[in-house]
Design a protein around this motif. Structure first.
Motif, short mmCIF file in Angstrom:
data_model
loop_
_atom_site.label_atom_id
_atom_site.label_comp_id
_atom_site.label_asym_id
_atom_site.label_seq_id
_atom_site.Cartn_x
_atom_site.Cartn_y
_atom_site.Cartn_z
N LEU A 248 0.83 -1.21 0.00
CA LEU A 248 0.00 0.00 0.00
C LEU A 248 0.87 1.26 0.00
N GLN A 249 1.98 1.20 0.69
CA GLN A 249 2.91 2.34 0.68
C GLN A 249 3.42 2.59 -0.74
N GLU A 250 3.72 1.51 -1.45
CA GLU A 250 4.19 1.65 -2.83
C GLU A 250 3.10 2.27 -3.71
N CYS A 251 1.86 1.84 -3.49
CA CYS A 251 0.76 2.43 -4.26
C CYS A 251 0.65 3.93 -3.97
N LYS A 252 0.79 4.31 -2.72
CA LYS A 252 0.68 5.73 -2.35
C LYS A 252 1.82 6.54 -2.96
N GLU A 253 2.99 5.94 -3.04
CA GLU A 253 4.13 6.62 -3.68
C GLU A 253 3.88 6.84 -5.16
N ASN A 254 2.97 6.05 -5.73
CA ASN A 254 2.61 6.19 -7.14
C ASN A 254 1.32 7.00 -7.33
N GLY A 255 0.93 7.76 -6.31
CA GLY A 255 -0.19 8.68 -6.45
C GLY A 255 -1.56 8.14 -6.08
N TYR A 256 -1.62 6.95 -5.49
CA TYR A 256 -2.90 6.34 -5.13
C TYR A 256 -3.34 6.77 -3.72
N TRP A 257 -4.65 6.93 -3.57
CA TRP A 257 -5.25 7.06 -2.26
C TRP A 257 -5.70 5.66 -1.82
N VAL A 258 -5.57 5.39 -0.53
CA VAL A 258 -5.97 4.09 0.00
C VAL A 258 -7.23 4.27 0.84
N VAL A 259 -8.27 3.56 0.46
CA VAL A 259 -9.58 3.66 1.12
C VAL A 259 -9.94 2.31 1.71
N GLY A 260 -10.23 2.29 2.99
CA GLY A 260 -10.58 1.05 3.66
C GLY A 260 -12.08 0.95 3.91
N SER A 261 -12.58 -0.26 3.90
CA SER A 261 -13.98 -0.51 4.23
C SER A 261 -14.06 -0.95 5.68
N ASP A 262 -14.62 -0.07 6.52
CA ASP A 262 -14.66 -0.34 7.95
C ASP A 262 -15.75 0.51 8.59
N MET A 263 -16.30 0.05 9.70
CA MET A 263 -17.37 0.79 10.36
C MET A 263 -16.83 1.83 11.35
N ASP A 264 -15.60 1.68 11.78
CA ASP A 264 -15.05 2.53 12.83
C ASP A 264 -14.46 3.82 12.24
N GLN A 265 -14.91 4.96 12.74
CA GLN A 265 -14.41 6.26 12.30
C GLN A 265 -14.41 6.38 10.77
N ALA A 266 -15.53 6.02 10.19
CA ALA A 266 -15.66 6.00 8.73
C ALA A 266 -16.74 6.96 8.28
N ARG A 267 -16.57 7.48 7.08
CA ARG A 267 -17.61 8.31 6.46
C ARG A 267 -18.56 7.43 5.66
N ASP A 268 -19.75 7.94 5.40
CA ASP A 268 -20.69 7.22 4.56
C ASP A 268 -20.06 6.99 3.19
N TYR A 269 -20.28 5.80 2.62
CA TYR A 269 -19.62 5.45 1.36
C TYR A 269 -19.97 6.41 0.23
N ARG A 270 -21.11 7.12 0.35
CA ARG A 270 -21.50 8.07 -0.67
C ARG A 270 -20.73 9.38 -0.57
N GLN A 271 -19.95 9.54 0.49
CA GLN A 271 -19.13 10.74 0.68
C GLN A 271 -17.66 10.51 0.32
N GLY A 272 -17.38 9.38 -0.31
CA GLY A 272 -16.01 9.08 -0.67
C GLY A 272 -15.50 9.93 -1.82
N ILE A 273 -14.19 10.08 -1.90
CA ILE A 273 -13.53 10.78 -3.00
C ILE A 273 -13.03 9.71 -3.96
N TYR A 274 -13.68 9.62 -5.11
CA TYR A 274 -13.43 8.48 -5.99
C TYR A 274 -12.85 8.85 -7.36
N ASP A 275 -12.60 10.15 -7.59
CA ASP A 275 -12.09 10.54 -8.90
C ASP A 275 -10.57 10.60 -8.95
#
Length: 237
Positions: A153-180
């Motif tokens: 995941l660190q390598e992905c981030k170094e290549n400009g990726y955002w990492v989004v986890g699916s979890d109930m704890d301290q999470a925003r509603d999935y419709r509020q995600g930044i997906y572009d």
């Protein structure tokens, strides 16, 4: 490796060099399907239903079993280099059910995912059951297996990726995600969810609302919902 099922065979038809031997159930009545098998000009053996059941350990094989070369896997750099823009990768943190893996691969194919990251330890790999459940998507989605998901995941981030986890704890509603933006969607294991080390690599978490008495969705179902939300955000009507 032994794989089985008509949908898997349909994918193998596009890459016949991967086929070593075909086993067909005696008395199979689908003549068109048998013609397709014969046209490949591969070594074919007609066997009983019991023999196919033994080969597949009782799995639902649809009367067709194929001995194949190992499915090619990729390293992470290859997936990152081949990804369309904005990229979309799915990382699985400890998924152990082969049917969940197969269903996730199927959803990844349907939503245009560029690749899937699997963990080498405490996770299911591309087993015959997972390949069957994928209905052939195991042959269409590039898969890489890593020993350390945190480093991947660190390598992905170094290549400009955002990492989004699916979890109930301290999470925003999935419709509020930044997906572009280029994304890695992390799906946790069936029982424990995303590990703490992997959570620390996530830029944010998303959750699916639970309106009933059940507190969570099956991992493959949650993955499919999130992938289609990403697809919807990237490809609006």
């Amino acid at each position: 490796m032994i794989v089985y099922g008509k949908n898997v065979f349909t994918q193998l038809e596009e890459n016949p060099d991967s086929i070593l031997k075909i086993y067909v159930q005696r008395g199979l009545r689908d003549k068109r399907f048998l013609q397709r098998v014969a046209q490949l000009n591969k070594k074919m053996t007609v066997v009983s239903r019991d023999q196919l059941d033994a080969l597949t350990k009782g799995a639902n094989h649809n009367g067709i079993v194929v001995e194949v070369k190992e499915i090619p896997t990729y390293d992470l750099k290859q997936i990152l280099n081949k990804a369309k823009q904005p990229g979309l990768i799915v990382a699985l943190d400890g998924i152990q059910d082969p049917h969940n893996l197969g269903a996730i691969l199927r959803s990844c194919d349907c939503t245009g995912v560029d690749g899937v990251i699997l963990c080498k330890h405490n996770s299911v790999g591309l087993t015959p059951s997972a390949i069957k459940a994928s209905t052939g998507a195991a042959y269409t989605i590039p898969v890489c297996t890593v020993t350390n998901l945190k480093n991947a995941l660190q390598e992905c981030k170094e290549n400009g990726y955002w990492v989004v986890g699916s979890d109930m704890d301290q999470a925003r509603d999935y419709r509020q995600g930044i997906y572009d933006v280029p994304l890695v969607l992390v799906i946790g294991s069936e029982g424990k969810g995303i590990s703490n080390l992997v959570k620390k690599q996530c830029d944010y978490m998303v959750k699916l609302p639970m309106e009933g008495k059940i507190s969570s969705l099956n991992a493959s179902v949650a993955c499919a919902v999130l992938l289609y939300q990403i697809h919807s955000a990237r490809h609006p009507l």
